[in-house]
Motif scaffolding. Structure first.
Motif, PDB file in Angstrom:
ATOM      1  N   LEU A 126       0.826  -1.206   0.000  1.00 50.65           N
ATOM      2  CA  LEU A 126       0.000   0.000   0.000  1.00 50.65           C
ATOM      3  C   LEU A 126       0.866   1.264   0.000  1.00 50.65           C
ATOM      4  CD1 LEU A 126      -2.846  -0.982   2.492  1.00 50.65           C
ATOM      5  CD2 LEU A 126      -3.123  -0.468   0.070  1.00 50.65           C
ATOM      6  N   LEU A 127       2.017   1.207   0.676  1.00 49.13           N
ATOM      7  CA  LEU A 127       2.910   2.364   0.718  1.00 49.13           C
ATOM      8  C   LEU A 127       3.394   2.756  -0.673  1.00 49.13           C
ATOM      9  CD1 LEU A 127       5.071   1.595   3.894  1.00 49.13           C
ATOM     10  CD2 LEU A 127       3.401   3.423   3.626  1.00 49.13           C
ATOM     11  N   ARG A 128       3.443   1.768  -1.583  1.00 52.54           N
ATOM     12  CA  ARG A 128       3.871   2.063  -2.953  1.00 52.54           C
ATOM     13  C   ARG A 128       2.894   2.975  -3.677  1.00 52.54           C
ATOM     14  NH1 ARG A 128       5.334  -3.057  -6.382  1.00 52.54           N
ATOM     15  NH2 ARG A 128       5.904  -1.375  -7.814  1.00 52.54           N
ATOM     16  N   LEU A 129       1.673   3.068  -3.163  1.00 51.66           N
ATOM     17  CA  LEU A 129       0.652   3.895  -3.815  1.00 51.66           C
ATOM     18  C   LEU A 129       0.741   5.356  -3.401  1.00 51.66           C
ATOM     19  CD1 LEU A 129      -2.407   1.474  -3.407  1.00 51.66           C
ATOM     20  CD2 LEU A 129      -0.882   1.711  -5.383  1.00 51.66           C
TER      21      LEU A 129
ATOM     22  N   GLU B  91       1.919   9.074  -3.156  1.00 54.02           N
ATOM     23  CA  GLU B  91       2.588  10.030  -4.050  1.00 54.02           C
ATOM     24  C   GLU B  91       2.483  11.422  -3.452  1.00 54.02           C
ATOM     25  OE1 GLU B  91       1.594  10.011  -8.139  1.00 54.02           O
ATOM     26  OE2 GLU B  91       1.798   7.838  -8.382  1.00 54.02           O
ATOM     27  N   HIS B  92       3.589  11.912  -2.958  1.00 49.15           N
ATOM     28  CA  HIS B  92       3.642  13.250  -2.377  1.00 49.15           C
ATOM     29  C   HIS B  92       5.042  13.797  -2.609  1.00 49.15           C
ATOM     30  CE1 HIS B  92       3.742  16.482   0.635  1.00 49.15           C
ATOM     31  NE2 HIS B  92       2.430  16.460   0.595  1.00 49.15           N
ATOM     32  N   PRO B  93       5.178  15.066  -2.986  1.00 49.16           N
ATOM     33  CA  PRO B  93       6.507  15.619  -3.295  1.00 49.16           C
ATOM     34  C   PRO B  93       7.493  15.605  -2.129  1.00 49.16           C
ATOM     35  CG  PRO B  93       4.835  17.359  -3.211  1.00 49.16           C
ATOM     36  CD  PRO B  93       4.111  16.059  -3.221  1.00 49.16           C
ATOM     37  N   SER B  94       6.984  15.457  -0.909  1.00 53.00           N
ATOM     38  CA  SER B  94       7.871  15.455   0.255  1.00 53.00           C
ATOM     39  C   SER B  94       8.099  14.053   0.814  1.00 53.00           C
ATOM     40  CB  SER B  94       7.305  16.360   1.360  1.00 53.00           C
ATOM     41  OG  SER B  94       7.238  17.700   0.918  1.00 53.00           O
ATOM     42  N   LEU B  95       7.636  13.037   0.091  1.00 57.49           N
ATOM     43  CA  LEU B  95       7.883  11.646   0.466  1.00 57.49           C
ATOM     44  C   LEU B  95       8.765  11.008  -0.613  1.00 57.49           C
ATOM     45  CD1 LEU B  95       4.304  10.460   1.533  1.00 57.49           C
ATOM     46  CD2 LEU B  95       6.223  10.954   3.061  1.00 57.49           C
ATOM     47  N   PRO B  96       9.790  10.243  -0.221  1.00 57.93           N
ATOM     48  CA  PRO B  96      10.598   9.562  -1.230  1.00 57.93           C
ATOM     49  C   PRO B  96       9.710   8.640  -2.063  1.00 57.93           C
ATOM     50  CG  PRO B  96      11.607   9.399   0.952  1.00 57.93           C
ATOM     51  CD  PRO B  96      10.230   9.935   1.153  1.00 57.93           C
ATOM     52  N   LYS B  97       9.840   8.697  -3.362  1.00 55.47           N
ATOM     53  CA  LYS B  97       9.008   7.871  -4.239  1.00 55.47           C
ATOM     54  C   LYS B  97       9.439   6.406  -4.158  1.00 55.47           C
ATOM     55  CE  LYS B  97       7.206   7.664  -8.936  1.00 55.47           C
ATOM     56  NZ  LYS B  97       5.818   7.661  -8.461  1.00 55.47           N
TER      57      LYS B  97
ATOM     58  N   VAL C 260      11.969  -0.449  -2.324  1.00 58.66           N
ATOM     59  CA  VAL C 260      13.015   0.257  -3.059  1.00 58.66           C
ATOM     60  C   VAL C 260      12.512   1.683  -3.290  1.00 58.66           C
ATOM     61  CG1 VAL C 260      14.462   0.295  -5.118  1.00 58.66           C
ATOM     62  CG2 VAL C 260      13.674  -1.897  -4.167  1.00 58.66           C
ATOM     63  N   MET C 261      13.242   2.645  -2.727  1.00 54.25           N
ATOM     64  CA  MET C 261      12.765   4.023  -2.713  1.00 54.25           C
ATOM     65  C   MET C 261      13.798   4.993  -3.275  1.00 54.25           C
ATOM     66  SD  MET C 261      11.232   4.127   1.163  1.00 54.25           S
ATOM     67  CE  MET C 261      12.848   3.797   1.853  1.00 54.25           C
ATOM     68  N   GLU C 262      13.307   6.172  -3.599  1.00 54.74           N
ATOM     69  CA  GLU C 262      14.177   7.270  -4.018  1.00 54.74           C
ATOM     70  C   GLU C 262      15.196   7.541  -2.910  1.00 54.74           C
ATOM     71  OE1 GLU C 262      13.617  12.058  -5.036  1.00 54.74           O
ATOM     72  OE2 GLU C 262      11.894  10.812  -4.452  1.00 54.74           O
TER      73      GLU C 262
ATOM     74  N   ALA D 195       9.744  24.074   9.208  1.00 53.44           N
ATOM     75  CA  ALA D 195       9.766  22.617   9.332  1.00 53.44           C
ATOM     76  C   ALA D 195       8.417  22.113   9.825  1.00 53.44           C
ATOM     77  CB  ALA D 195      10.876  22.183  10.299  1.00 53.44           C
ATOM     78  N   GLY D 196       7.806  22.847  10.762  1.00 54.51           N
ATOM     79  CA  GLY D 196       6.498  22.459  11.285  1.00 54.51           C
ATOM     80  C   GLY D 196       5.416  22.491  10.217  1.00 54.51           C
ATOM     81  N   LEU D 197       5.404  23.544   9.400  1.00 57.14           N
ATOM     82  CA  LEU D 197       4.412  23.647   8.328  1.00 57.14           C
ATOM     83  C   LEU D 197       4.616  22.552   7.284  1.00 57.14           C
ATOM     84  CD1 LEU D 197       4.367  27.535   7.891  1.00 57.14           C
ATOM     85  CD2 LEU D 197       2.543  26.108   8.844  1.00 57.14           C
ATOM     86  N   PHE D 198       5.878  22.252   6.990  1.00 58.69           N
ATOM     87  CA  PHE D 198       6.194  21.157   6.071  1.00 58.69           C
ATOM     88  C   PHE D 198       5.629  19.833   6.598  1.00 58.69           C
ATOM     89  CE2 PHE D 198       9.242  17.600   6.261  1.00 58.69           C
ATOM     90  CZ  PHE D 198       9.121  17.106   4.967  1.00 58.69           C
ATOM     91  N   LEU D 199       5.846  19.554   7.881  1.00 60.78           N
ATOM     92  CA  LEU D 199       5.363  18.301   8.474  1.00 60.78           C
ATOM     93  C   LEU D 199       3.831  18.258   8.511  1.00 60.78           C
ATOM     94  CD1 LEU D 199       7.946  17.975  11.373  1.00 60.78           C
ATOM     95  CD2 LEU D 199       7.765  16.486   9.367  1.00 60.78           C
ATOM     96  N   CYS D 200       3.216  19.406   8.772  1.00 62.04           N
ATOM     97  CA  CYS D 200       1.747  19.449   8.774  1.00 62.04           C
ATOM     98  C   CYS D 200       1.197  19.029   7.417  1.00 62.04           C
ATOM     99  CB  CYS D 200       1.258  20.853   9.129  1.00 62.04           C
ATOM    100  SG  CYS D 200       1.397  21.280  10.866  1.00 62.04           S
ATOM    101  N   ASP D 201       1.806  19.523   6.343  1.00 57.91           N
ATOM    102  CA  ASP D 201       1.331  19.203   4.987  1.00 57.91           C
ATOM    103  C   ASP D 201       1.469  17.712   4.672  1.00 57.91           C
ATOM    104  OD1 ASP D 201       0.499  21.726   4.286  1.00 57.91           O
ATOM    105  OD2 ASP D 201       2.438  22.320   3.460  1.00 57.91           O
ATOM    106  N   VAL D 202       2.661  17.157   4.929  1.00 58.43           N
ATOM    107  CA  VAL D 202       2.886  15.764   4.553  1.00 58.43           C
ATOM    108  C   VAL D 202       2.108  14.812   5.463  1.00 58.43           C
ATOM    109  CG1 VAL D 202       5.002  15.477   5.926  1.00 58.43           C
ATOM    110  CG2 VAL D 202       4.649  14.094   3.872  1.00 58.43           C
TER     111      VAL D 202
END
Length: 423
Positions: free
Chosen positions: A59-62, A64-70, A84-86, A111-118
């Motif tokens: 499920l983790l392979r599904l 897709e977020h710019p701040s998560l390793p693909k 196998v990840m970016e 950093a806090g705002l970044f974490l809130c988004d992801v």
């Protein structure tokens, strides 16, 4: 579960393609390896997790977020599965923290705002994903400066209410995780703890300067779940308010320094006698403090200390130069210093001294009037404006209209126009 030795995967080729080179980290449920793609020649990160979490891994392979390793591939071997990840090349915030002994409040908020988004992204998946092991060591900054949330090996999917093993790091993991329970508010708890740690030894200074930031950390890190924020958008909103208040304070400081600069330029270019040159040099010794790095870049307490020292020096100058013009200039600088210091009582005291003993100068009214406007004392500013207009009509005022006098005049005319319109 079979125990996998630390170096057991090194040298192994997964799926006939990914050659594992070395172990680069060890997380809650397994190790993280660096691997080379034998087909493309690129480098990938390979995350090891228990085979029992096969479903979660797929499920983790599904995600897709710019701040998560693909995640690009999946493999199984013996009693473990591998994602196998970016590969994010850079430093974790934990590494940066140890090097720098803490971050600026601006960096902590970002950093806090970044974490809130992801984290909001993860929590709103179907089923929701709870990260489970948030800490500075799992936040990477790439060589380009972009932040990533890495190592999803401890993530838990919320598709049922069963009690399950929830890995986390002591000091960051929420109390309920030790009971095998996890949810969105568990990640909120870890977020609060993470931001506290990023502040380093500046934490209490930040809280003193921005009480709203202290309240945010307190509410995130409550041991009782019901006392925490319920969801990430609430945390993000609170963080944005802290950011706005910080920017307002920075803007106010900028305005005050601009006023101070105008004050200096006005008097610097006036004709000077020898004694006047000496007096100007003495004032410059004080005003130079405001443009030095300790004041411009220092924390609130450091700026207060500098203003306290400036107050003492200006009082000495006031005694040394009793002439009317010198006294007027020093009193005005004392008022500006008190405002920078955050001492409204002192600022009003000095402005009133100027108003009583140097009432005939236009710039005095302008500086005092704009101060009252900035301080939110609109009615007092309005009363002073009436006094100023009356004296101006009678031709009793001397001096010049400074930039602040003109700005104050515009404000008052707009205010009067509004009052007339309301009538």
């Amino acid at each position: 579960m079979k125990v996998i030795k630390i170096n057991s995967l090194t040298g192994i080729i997964l799926k006939g393609r990914y050659c594992v080179l070395e172990q680069i980290n060890k997380g809650g449920e397994g190790s993280l390896y660096l691997a080379r793609d034998l087909e493309l020649g690129t480098m990938w990160a390979v995350k090891e997790i228990p085979l029992s979490k096969r479903r979660e891994a797929k499920l983790l392979r599904l995600l897709e977020h710019p701040s998560l390793p693909k995640m690009v591939d999946y493999a199984e071997k013996e009693d473990a599965c591998y994602l196998v990840m970016e590969y994010i090349k850079g430093k974790s915030l934990e590494e940066e923290r140890k090097e720098r002994k803490g971050f600026s409040l601006k960096e902590v908020i970002e950093a806090g705002l970044f974490l809130c988004d992801v984290l909001e992204y993860l929590h709103t998946r179907k089923p929701p994903v709870f990260y489970g092991d948030l800490k500075p060591g799992n936040i990477m900054r790439s060589a380009e400066g972009k932040l990533y949330l890495v190592d999803l090996g401890s993530a838990v999917f919320g598709y049922n209410e069963r009690v399950q093993v929830c890995h986390g790091t002591r000091g960051y993991a929420a109390p309920e995780q030790y009971q095998g329970k996890i949810g969105a508010q568990s990640d909120i708890y870890a977020l609060g703890k993470t931001l506290q740690v990023l502040c380093g030894n500046r934490l209490y200074g930040y809280i003193a300067a921005y009480p709203a930031f202290g309240r945010l950390l307190w509410k995130c890190s409550q041991k009782t779940i019901s006392r925490r924020y319920k969801e990430m958008p609430q945390v993000k909103k609170a963080l944005e308010k802290v950011k706005e208040s910080k920017e307002r304070m920075k803007l106010s400081l900028g305005i005050l320094l601009t006023v101070l600069c105008c004050f200096l330029l006005f008097f610097y270019f006036r004709p000077k006698q020898e004694e006047q040159i000496d007096f100007t040099e003495r004032l410059s010794e004080v005003t130079s403090l405001y443009y030095a790095p300790p004041f411009l870049e220092g924390e609130k307490e450091e700026r207060k200390k500098i203003c306290r020292g400036a107050e003492e020096k200006l009082q000495e100058i006031l005694e040394e130069y009793p002439q009317e013009e010198a006294r007027r200039r020093v009193l005005l600088l004392l008022a500006l210093n008190a405002e920078l210091w955050g001492r409204e009582d002192l600022a009003v005291f000095y402005y009133e001294q100027l108003r009583v003993y140097h009432w005939e100068y236009k710039e005095i009214y302008g500086e005092y009037g704009i101060y009252l406007w900035r301080a939110g004392e609109r009615e007092k500013s309005r009363e002073l404006w009436e006094e100023y207009r009356e004296k101006e009509k009678q031709g009793l005022l001397l001096g010049i209209e400074t930039k602040n006098t003109k700005t104050w005049t515009e404000f008052m005319r707009e205010e009067n126009a509004k009052h007339e319109k309301e009538k």
